[in-house]
Design an enzyme around this catalytic site. Structure first.
Site, PDB file in Angstrom:
ATOM      1  N   ARG A 108       0.805  -1.229   0.000  1.00 55.06           N
ATOM      2  CA  ARG A 108       0.000   0.000   0.000  1.00 55.06           C
ATOM      3  C   ARG A 108       0.835   1.275   0.000  1.00 55.06           C
ATOM      4  O   ARG A 108       0.328   2.356   0.279  1.00 55.06           O
ATOM      5  CB  ARG A 108      -0.991   0.018   1.177  1.00 55.06           C
ATOM      6  CG  ARG A 108      -2.025  -1.095   1.138  1.00 55.06           C
ATOM      7  CD  ARG A 108      -3.223  -0.738   1.992  1.00 55.06           C
ATOM      8  NE  ARG A 108      -4.248  -1.760   1.864  1.00 55.06           N
ATOM      9  CZ  ARG A 108      -4.457  -2.715   2.770  1.00 55.06           C
ATOM     10  NH1 ARG A 108      -3.711  -2.753   3.863  1.00 55.06           N
ATOM     11  NH2 ARG A 108      -5.410  -3.590   2.588  1.00 55.06           N
ATOM     12  N   LYS A 130       2.763  11.492 -11.515  1.00 53.83           N
ATOM     13  CA  LYS A 130       2.088  10.510 -12.356  1.00 53.83           C
ATOM     14  C   LYS A 130       2.960   9.265 -12.458  1.00 53.83           C
ATOM     15  O   LYS A 130       4.129   9.347 -12.833  1.00 53.83           O
ATOM     16  CB  LYS A 130       1.834  11.077 -13.755  1.00 53.83           C
ATOM     17  CG  LYS A 130       0.663  12.036 -13.842  1.00 53.83           C
ATOM     18  CD  LYS A 130       0.393  12.405 -15.291  1.00 53.83           C
ATOM     19  CE  LYS A 130      -0.818  13.287 -15.429  1.00 53.83           C
ATOM     20  NZ  LYS A 130      -1.094  13.632 -16.847  1.00 53.83           N
ATOM     21  N   GLU A 172       9.493  18.199 -24.721  1.00 56.95           N
ATOM     22  CA  GLU A 172       8.663  18.552 -23.559  1.00 56.95           C
ATOM     23  C   GLU A 172       8.989  19.962 -23.076  1.00 56.95           C
ATOM     24  O   GLU A 172       8.105  20.701 -22.643  1.00 56.95           O
ATOM     25  CB  GLU A 172       8.855  17.548 -22.427  1.00 56.95           C
ATOM     26  CG  GLU A 172       8.232  16.185 -22.671  1.00 56.95           C
ATOM     27  CD  GLU A 172       6.709  16.174 -22.518  1.00 56.95           C
ATOM     28  OE1 GLU A 172       6.127  17.208 -22.145  1.00 56.95           O
ATOM     29  OE2 GLU A 172       6.112  15.115 -22.792  1.00 56.95           O
ATOM     30  N   LYS A 212       6.317  23.350 -14.964  1.00 57.01           N
ATOM     31  CA  LYS A 212       5.480  22.190 -14.656  1.00 57.01           C
ATOM     32  C   LYS A 212       5.117  22.136 -13.178  1.00 57.01           C
ATOM     33  O   LYS A 212       3.955  21.891 -12.825  1.00 57.01           O
ATOM     34  CB  LYS A 212       6.197  20.895 -15.061  1.00 57.01           C
ATOM     35  CG  LYS A 212       5.353  19.667 -14.736  1.00 57.01           C
ATOM     36  CD  LYS A 212       5.867  18.386 -15.348  1.00 57.01           C
ATOM     37  CE  LYS A 212       4.891  17.256 -15.042  1.00 57.01           C
ATOM     38  NZ  LYS A 212       5.266  15.983 -15.677  1.00 57.01           N
ATOM     39  N   GLU A 222      -5.164  16.747 -11.858  1.00 53.14           N
ATOM     40  CA  GLU A 222      -5.555  17.013 -13.239  1.00 53.14           C
ATOM     41  C   GLU A 222      -7.064  17.186 -13.391  1.00 53.14           C
ATOM     42  O   GLU A 222      -7.707  16.562 -14.234  1.00 53.14           O
ATOM     43  CB  GLU A 222      -5.048  15.888 -14.160  1.00 53.14           C
ATOM     44  CG  GLU A 222      -4.938  16.326 -15.613  1.00 53.14           C
ATOM     45  CD  GLU A 222      -4.223  15.311 -16.497  1.00 53.14           C
ATOM     46  OE1 GLU A 222      -4.863  14.813 -17.419  1.00 53.14           O
ATOM     47  OE2 GLU A 222      -3.040  15.029 -16.255  1.00 53.14           O
ATOM     48  N   ARG A 226      -3.954  21.656 -14.869  1.00 50.63           N
ATOM     49  CA  ARG A 226      -2.884  20.692 -15.174  1.00 50.63           C
ATOM     50  C   ARG A 226      -3.056  20.090 -16.570  1.00 50.63           C
ATOM     51  O   ARG A 226      -2.093  19.593 -17.163  1.00 50.63           O
ATOM     52  CB  ARG A 226      -2.832  19.584 -14.116  1.00 50.63           C
ATOM     53  CG  ARG A 226      -1.688  18.602 -14.362  1.00 50.63           C
ATOM     54  CD  ARG A 226      -1.414  17.697 -13.199  1.00 50.63           C
ATOM     55  NE  ARG A 226      -0.371  16.730 -13.528  1.00 50.63           N
ATOM     56  CZ  ARG A 226       0.279  15.982 -12.651  1.00 50.63           C
ATOM     57  NH1 ARG A 226       0.012  16.103 -11.374  1.00 50.63           N
ATOM     58  NH2 ARG A 226       1.201  15.136 -13.033  1.00 50.63           N
ATOM     59  N   ASN A 230      -1.003  18.637 -21.221  1.00 51.89           N
ATOM     60  CA  ASN A 230      -1.358  17.646 -22.234  1.00 51.89           C
ATOM     61  C   ASN A 230      -1.219  18.174 -23.664  1.00 51.89           C
ATOM     62  O   ASN A 230      -1.482  17.434 -24.619  1.00 51.89           O
ATOM     63  CB  ASN A 230      -2.799  17.165 -22.014  1.00 51.89           C
ATOM     64  CG  ASN A 230      -2.942  16.360 -20.740  1.00 51.89           C
ATOM     65  OD1 ASN A 230      -2.035  15.619 -20.369  1.00 51.89           O
ATOM     66  ND2 ASN A 230      -4.057  16.517 -20.051  1.00 51.89           N
ATOM     67  N   HIS A 233      -0.142  15.960 -26.558  1.00 51.45           N
ATOM     68  CA  HIS A 233      -0.118  14.583 -26.080  1.00 51.45           C
ATOM     69  C   HIS A 233      -1.294  13.733 -26.537  1.00 51.45           C
ATOM     70  O   HIS A 233      -1.173  12.508 -26.584  1.00 51.45           O
ATOM     71  CB  HIS A 233      -0.022  14.563 -24.554  1.00 51.45           C
ATOM     72  CG  HIS A 233       1.352  14.837 -24.041  1.00 51.45           C
ATOM     73  ND1 HIS A 233       2.001  16.037 -24.268  1.00 51.45           N
ATOM     74  CD2 HIS A 233       2.222  14.074 -23.329  1.00 51.45           C
ATOM     75  CE1 HIS A 233       3.201  15.998 -23.704  1.00 51.45           C
ATOM     76  NE2 HIS A 233       3.358  14.816 -23.143  1.00 51.45           N
ATOM     77  N   HIS A 237       0.421  10.743 -28.001  1.00 57.96           N
ATOM     78  CA  HIS A 237       0.340   9.418 -27.386  1.00 57.96           C
ATOM     79  C   HIS A 237      -0.184   8.382 -28.382  1.00 57.96           C
ATOM     80  O   HIS A 237       0.225   7.213 -28.343  1.00 57.96           O
ATOM     81  CB  HIS A 237      -0.562   9.453 -26.154  1.00 57.96           C
ATOM     82  CG  HIS A 237       0.153   9.825 -24.899  1.00 57.96           C
ATOM     83  ND1 HIS A 237      -0.491  10.257 -23.760  1.00 57.96           N
ATOM     84  CD2 HIS A 237       1.477   9.847 -24.583  1.00 57.96           C
ATOM     85  CE1 HIS A 237       0.390  10.520 -22.815  1.00 57.96           C
ATOM     86  NE2 HIS A 237       1.594  10.274 -23.292  1.00 57.96           N
ATOM     87  N   HIS A 252       9.294   9.023 -26.828  1.00 59.39           N
ATOM     88  CA  HIS A 252       8.138   9.813 -26.376  1.00 59.39           C
ATOM     89  C   HIS A 252       8.218  11.254 -26.853  1.00 59.39           C
ATOM     90  O   HIS A 252       7.230  11.803 -27.352  1.00 59.39           O
ATOM     91  CB  HIS A 252       8.065   9.778 -24.843  1.00 59.39           C
ATOM     92  CG  HIS A 252       7.004  10.670 -24.280  1.00 59.39           C
ATOM     93  ND1 HIS A 252       5.663  10.374 -24.348  1.00 59.39           N
ATOM     94  CD2 HIS A 252       7.091  11.878 -23.643  1.00 59.39           C
ATOM     95  CE1 HIS A 252       4.967  11.345 -23.777  1.00 59.39           C
ATOM     96  NE2 HIS A 252       5.804  12.268 -23.347  1.00 59.39           N
TER      97      HIS A 252
END
Length: 349
Positions: A108, A130, A172, A212, A222, A226, A230, A233, A237, A252
């Site tokens: 956990r 993330k 980025e 960022k 998000e 936030r 994206n 992206h 993606h 990426h």
């Protein structure tokens, strides 16, 4: 609360502080086969790591999988990790994403420290909480939001990068410039990426991380602003997942660069982004990232991947677009026809 971010001028000292502040009974180091060979030697003799247990996974995003995650969980269990252990993720975005997810779910949740070794991980993957893995052919399909105890940014590792990986991270940074202000965008567009000055780049990395970090601090899960991160992206993606399915994966940052080209086109069409700034940015991308080999026959597969994007609601494909540099327009949508026109524009470029 966002992770503590340390822009390191003394890696040995900053790592010692981070480990001391991260209460632990055992220390584990996660690296892939590349960072084990090229980056671990910079830390191997650190006194705080003399009793650490090393875990290795295979390199590249193709290994950001449930199988790799299971290997990390099993190794932690077999070597006696407890809820009070700490894991150091040493590597690029694949390692910090997968490692952060493994640490956040083992018993956990155990503490973890990110030491990103690629430019992409420094300015993007390791900052913001993330974590996750690719699943069912989709990028970052399974994961959680979980902040590292510390993120240590040392540009010493940039000397280990090849040109492609440096450019991947720079895409980025270019995105951060576009969502920030004219001055940051111009400094990035005018940076000599063919002959990079690493001292100048270090300062630009710090500025990019700050862009960022400030956004993530406002919106850690998000729900609103936030989503600015994206930009590039949604389509990017899809390019990345598609290339993985084709057996010819692209980095990426290259996928994001191609995605920026498409989404800046959509910004011009839908939110009146200035055409001259779009052209200037697209010319920079064309010069440094080359061409993505797609045809119109690939469009159905690509739009199908976009429909699986986590940002979508219902049947709409969700985008972050721009009205100007720094004028962020979240929760925008585009029709399939408009998206295909954007991909036509990418091919024609």
């Amino acid at each position: 609360m966002i992770s503590k971010i340390t822009i390191s001028s003394s890696l040995d000292q900053d790592l010692a502080i981070a480990i001391a502040e991260c209460s632990h009974d055992k220390t584990f180091i996660l690296a892939d086969t590349m960072t084990r060979d090229y980056c671990w030697p910079l830390l191997r003799n650190h006194p705080s790591l003399k009793d650490a247990s090393f875990i290795t996974i295979d390199a590249t995003d193709a290994n950001k999988t449930l199988e790799s995650l299971t290997h990390v969980w099993k190794t932690l269990g077999d070597r006696g990790a407890t809820r009070h252990s700490c894991m150091i993720c040493l590597g690029g975005g694949m390692v910090t994403d997968l490692g952060g997810f493994a640490a956040s779910t083992f018993k956990r949740g155990i503490n973890y420290i990110n030491i990103p070794t690629t430019l992409l991980a420094m300015v993007d993957a390791s900052v913001g909480g993330k974590t996750g893995i690719n699943f069912n052919g989709l990028k970052n399909e399974i994961g959680v939001f979980s902040q590292a105890a510390d993120v240590i940014i040392s540009t010493r590792f940039l000397k280990t990068l090849d040109d492609q990986n440096l450019r991947s991270g720079f895409a980025e940074m270019l995105k951060h410039g576009l969502i920030s202000d004219q001055k940051k965008w111009a400094s990035l567009i005018n940076f000599d990426l063919f002959h990079p000055d690493l001292d100048q780049l270090q300062q630009m990395v710090a500025e990019s991380i700050d862009v960022k970090a400030k956004i993530v601090e406002q919106d850690p899960y998000e729900q609103g602003i936030r989503k600015a991160l994206n930009l590039g992206h949604t389509i990017g993606h899809a390019f990345e997942s598609w290339s993985l399915q084709q057996g010819h994966p692209i980095l990426h940052g290259y996928a994001v660069a191609y995605g920026l080209t498409c989404e800046l086109y959509l910004s011009c069409v839908k939110t009146n982004f200035p055409t001259d700034k779009m052209r200037t940015t697209v010319d920079f991308i064309k010069q440094h990232y080359g061409k993505l080999s797609i045809t119109c026959d690939d469009y159905p597969a690509l739009t199908a991947l976009m429909k699986h994007d986590k940002k979508n609601r219902g049947d709409d494909i969700n985008f972050t677009l721009l009205g100007e540099i720094g004028d962020i327009r979240i929760n925008q949508t585009a029709s399939i026809k408009e998206i295909e026109e954007a991909m036509d524009f990418l091919r024609e470029c």
